[in-house]
Design a protein around this motif. Structure first.
Motif, PDB file in Angstrom:
ATOM      1  N   GLU A  77     -25.597  38.238  27.606  1.00 47.85           N
ATOM      2  CA  GLU A  77     -24.176  38.490  27.455  1.00 47.85           C
ATOM      3  C   GLU A  77     -23.579  37.461  26.515  1.00 47.85           C
ATOM      4  O   GLU A  77     -24.098  36.358  26.375  1.00 47.85           O
ATOM      5  CB  GLU A  77     -23.455  38.421  28.801  1.00 47.85           C
ATOM      6  CG  GLU A  77     -23.858  39.523  29.758  1.00 47.85           C
ATOM      7  CD  GLU A  77     -23.076  39.462  31.048  1.00 47.85           C
ATOM      8  OE1 GLU A  77     -22.056  40.178  31.144  1.00 47.85           O
ATOM      9  OE2 GLU A  77     -23.470  38.700  31.935  1.00 47.85           O
ATOM     10  N   VAL A  78     -22.457  37.838  25.898  1.00 49.05           N
ATOM     11  CA  VAL A  78     -21.730  36.935  25.007  1.00 49.05           C
ATOM     12  C   VAL A  78     -20.256  36.993  25.391  1.00 49.05           C
ATOM     13  O   VAL A  78     -19.675  38.076  25.477  1.00 49.05           O
ATOM     14  CB  VAL A  78     -21.908  37.328  23.524  1.00 49.05           C
ATOM     15  CG1 VAL A  78     -21.182  36.345  22.622  1.00 49.05           C
ATOM     16  CG2 VAL A  78     -23.381  37.423  23.162  1.00 49.05           C
ATOM     17  N   PHE A  79     -19.675  35.825  25.643  1.00 46.10           N
ATOM     18  CA  PHE A  79     -18.266  35.719  26.004  1.00 46.10           C
ATOM     19  C   PHE A  79     -17.539  34.888  24.959  1.00 46.10           C
ATOM     20  O   PHE A  79     -18.113  33.963  24.392  1.00 46.10           O
ATOM     21  CB  PHE A  79     -18.101  35.017  27.360  1.00 46.10           C
ATOM     22  CG  PHE A  79     -18.818  35.693  28.488  1.00 46.10           C
ATOM     23  CD1 PHE A  79     -18.268  36.806  29.102  1.00 46.10           C
ATOM     24  CD2 PHE A  79     -20.036  35.215  28.933  1.00 46.10           C
ATOM     25  CE1 PHE A  79     -18.929  37.429  30.137  1.00 46.10           C
ATOM     26  CE2 PHE A  79     -20.700  35.832  29.971  1.00 46.10           C
ATOM     27  CZ  PHE A  79     -20.146  36.943  30.579  1.00 46.10           C
ATOM     28  N   GLN A  80     -16.287  35.197  24.746  1.00 47.79           N
ATOM     29  CA  GLN A  80     -15.450  34.376  23.878  1.00 47.79           C
ATOM     30  C   GLN A  80     -14.267  33.877  24.684  1.00 47.79           C
ATOM     31  O   GLN A  80     -13.654  34.637  25.429  1.00 47.79           O
ATOM     32  CB  GLN A  80     -14.963  35.163  22.661  1.00 47.79           C
ATOM     33  CG  GLN A  80     -14.110  34.309  21.721  1.00 47.79           C
ATOM     34  CD  GLN A  80     -13.831  34.990  20.410  1.00 47.79           C
ATOM     35  OE1 GLN A  80     -14.743  35.527  19.774  1.00 47.79           O
ATOM     36  NE2 GLN A  80     -12.581  34.980  19.993  1.00 47.79           N
ATOM     37  N   ILE A  81     -13.957  32.599  24.519  1.00 54.55           N
ATOM     38  CA  ILE A  81     -12.827  31.999  25.210  1.00 54.55           C
ATOM     39  C   ILE A  81     -12.095  31.084  24.243  1.00 54.55           C
ATOM     40  O   ILE A  81     -12.724  30.397  23.432  1.00 54.55           O
ATOM     41  CB  ILE A  81     -13.272  31.227  26.475  1.00 54.55           C
ATOM     42  CG1 ILE A  81     -12.053  30.704  27.236  1.00 54.55           C
ATOM     43  CG2 ILE A  81     -14.245  30.118  26.136  1.00 54.55           C
ATOM     44  CD1 ILE A  81     -12.382  30.163  28.609  1.00 54.55           C
ATOM     45  N   THR A  82     -10.773  31.120  24.302  1.00 55.93           N
ATOM     46  CA  THR A  82      -9.937  30.186  23.560  1.00 55.93           C
ATOM     47  C   THR A  82      -9.245  29.317  24.595  1.00 55.93           C
ATOM     48  O   THR A  82      -8.649  29.833  25.548  1.00 55.93           O
ATOM     49  CB  THR A  82      -8.917  30.922  22.684  1.00 55.93           C
ATOM     50  OG1 THR A  82      -9.639  31.722  21.736  1.00 55.93           O
ATOM     51  CG2 THR A  82      -8.029  29.943  21.933  1.00 55.93           C
ATOM     52  N   THR A  83      -9.347  28.016  24.433  1.00 58.90           N
ATOM     53  CA  THR A  83      -8.841  27.091  25.445  1.00 58.90           C
ATOM     54  C   THR A  83      -8.148  25.897  24.808  1.00 58.90           C
ATOM     55  O   THR A  83      -8.289  25.654  23.608  1.00 58.90           O
ATOM     56  CB  THR A  83      -9.996  26.624  26.363  1.00 58.90           C
ATOM     57  OG1 THR A  83      -9.459  25.895  27.461  1.00 58.90           O
ATOM     58  CG2 THR A  83     -10.988  25.761  25.611  1.00 58.90           C
ATOM     59  N   ASN A  84      -7.418  25.173  25.634  1.00 62.19           N
ATOM     60  CA  ASN A  84      -6.764  23.931  25.227  1.00 62.19           C
ATOM     61  C   ASN A  84      -7.369  22.778  26.013  1.00 62.19           C
ATOM     62  O   ASN A  84      -7.610  22.900  27.218  1.00 62.19           O
ATOM     63  CB  ASN A  84      -5.251  23.995  25.504  1.00 62.19           C
ATOM     64  CG  ASN A  84      -4.563  25.037  24.665  1.00 62.19           C
ATOM     65  OD1 ASN A  84      -4.824  25.163  23.476  1.00 62.19           O
ATOM     66  ND2 ASN A  84      -3.684  25.805  25.282  1.00 62.19           N
ATOM     67  N   PHE A  85      -7.612  21.685  25.338  1.00 58.02           N
ATOM     68  CA  PHE A  85      -8.096  20.469  25.986  1.00 58.02           C
ATOM     69  C   PHE A  85      -6.912  19.508  26.081  1.00 58.02           C
ATOM     70  O   PHE A  85      -6.412  19.037  25.052  1.00 58.02           O
ATOM     71  CB  PHE A  85      -9.233  19.841  25.181  1.00 58.02           C
ATOM     72  CG  PHE A  85     -10.455  20.713  25.112  1.00 58.02           C
ATOM     73  CD1 PHE A  85     -11.277  20.880  26.220  1.00 58.02           C
ATOM     74  CD2 PHE A  85     -10.790  21.379  23.945  1.00 58.02           C
ATOM     75  CE1 PHE A  85     -12.413  21.675  26.158  1.00 58.02           C
ATOM     76  CE2 PHE A  85     -11.917  22.178  23.870  1.00 58.02           C
ATOM     77  CZ  PHE A  85     -12.738  22.327  24.985  1.00 58.02           C
ATOM     78  N   THR A  86      -6.459  19.249  27.297  1.00 56.93           N
ATOM     79  CA  THR A  86      -5.273  18.428  27.513  1.00 56.93           C
ATOM     80  C   THR A  86      -5.553  17.374  28.572  1.00 56.93           C
ATOM     81  O   THR A  86      -6.540  17.483  29.318  1.00 56.93           O
ATOM     82  CB  THR A  86      -4.092  19.299  27.979  1.00 56.93           C
ATOM     83  OG1 THR A  86      -4.414  19.867  29.262  1.00 56.93           O
ATOM     84  CG2 THR A  86      -3.776  20.404  26.982  1.00 56.93           C
ATOM     85  N   PRO A  87      -4.687  16.370  28.692  1.00 54.64           N
ATOM     86  CA  PRO A  87      -4.865  15.388  29.769  1.00 54.64           C
ATOM     87  C   PRO A  87      -4.793  16.057  31.146  1.00 54.64           C
ATOM     88  O   PRO A  87      -5.480  15.633  32.078  1.00 54.64           O
ATOM     89  CB  PRO A  87      -3.703  14.417  29.577  1.00 54.64           C
ATOM     90  CG  PRO A  87      -3.273  14.582  28.162  1.00 54.64           C
ATOM     91  CD  PRO A  87      -3.576  16.006  27.801  1.00 54.64           C
TER      92      PRO A  87
END
Length: 164
Positions: free
Chosen positions: A35-45
């Motif tokens: 399977e292949v998944f795509q995710i867009t995320t933010n890296f925050t404190p």
């Protein structure tokens, strides 16, 4: 003696009549799905510069996870880089990295400086592709750093990517 030998031959013929070599069963292999998944995320404190992605259902112990970060585009085509990936910034080294268990994938940033001071372009709206590779592909000779070759090996295309 001839009657006894004839009797043994007869019994042998009856016994061997039940053996066949044709097997008409259809076997469906449900445990070797890539399977292949795509995710867009933010890296925050607030999330400690990490994101946890659950795997449901869990993968098998023999399965492997690869993670690619969207680096940019080349003539309109996305450029994917296998992580871990190091970026050299004026503040120091910034690393995109991941680890995984059977149950989840953790994407995270690591650096030799306080991540608070990294420019937001390196922390916000980061897009990743997570590729689950069944264990039987372990012997395949492919350059895993080449996202397109991995997709080709798995028989996948852009239509197979699931967006989280």
């Amino acid at each position: 003696m001839k009657k006894f030998t004839l009797f043994l031959v007869f019994i042998g013929m009856i016994t061997l009549q039940g053996c066949t070599t044709s097997d008409d069963r259809t076997v469906i292999d449900n445990d070797t799905i890539s399977e292949v998944f795509q995710i867009t995320t933010n890296f925050t404190p607030q999330n400690n510069y990490s994101t946890l992605i659950p795997l449901n259902p869990p993968i098998f112990n023999s399965d492997v996870v690869l993670v690619y970060r969207l680096w940019g585009s080349d003539g309109g085509s996305p450029v994917w880089r296998l992580i871990p990936q190091t970026v050299y910034l004026p503040q120091g080294e910034l690393d995109y990295n991941f680890d995984f268990t059977r149950f989840d994938v953790s994407l995270f940033l690591d650096s030799d400086f306080d991540l608070f001071f990294a420019d937001s372009q390196w922390k916000l709206n980061q897009t990743f592709r997570i590729v689950l590779i069944p264990g039987y592909f372990g012997s395949a000779r492919v350059d895993y750093s080449d996202y397109n070759k991995v997709m080709e090996m798995l028989g996948k295309n852009e239509n197979d990517v699931k967006f989280l």
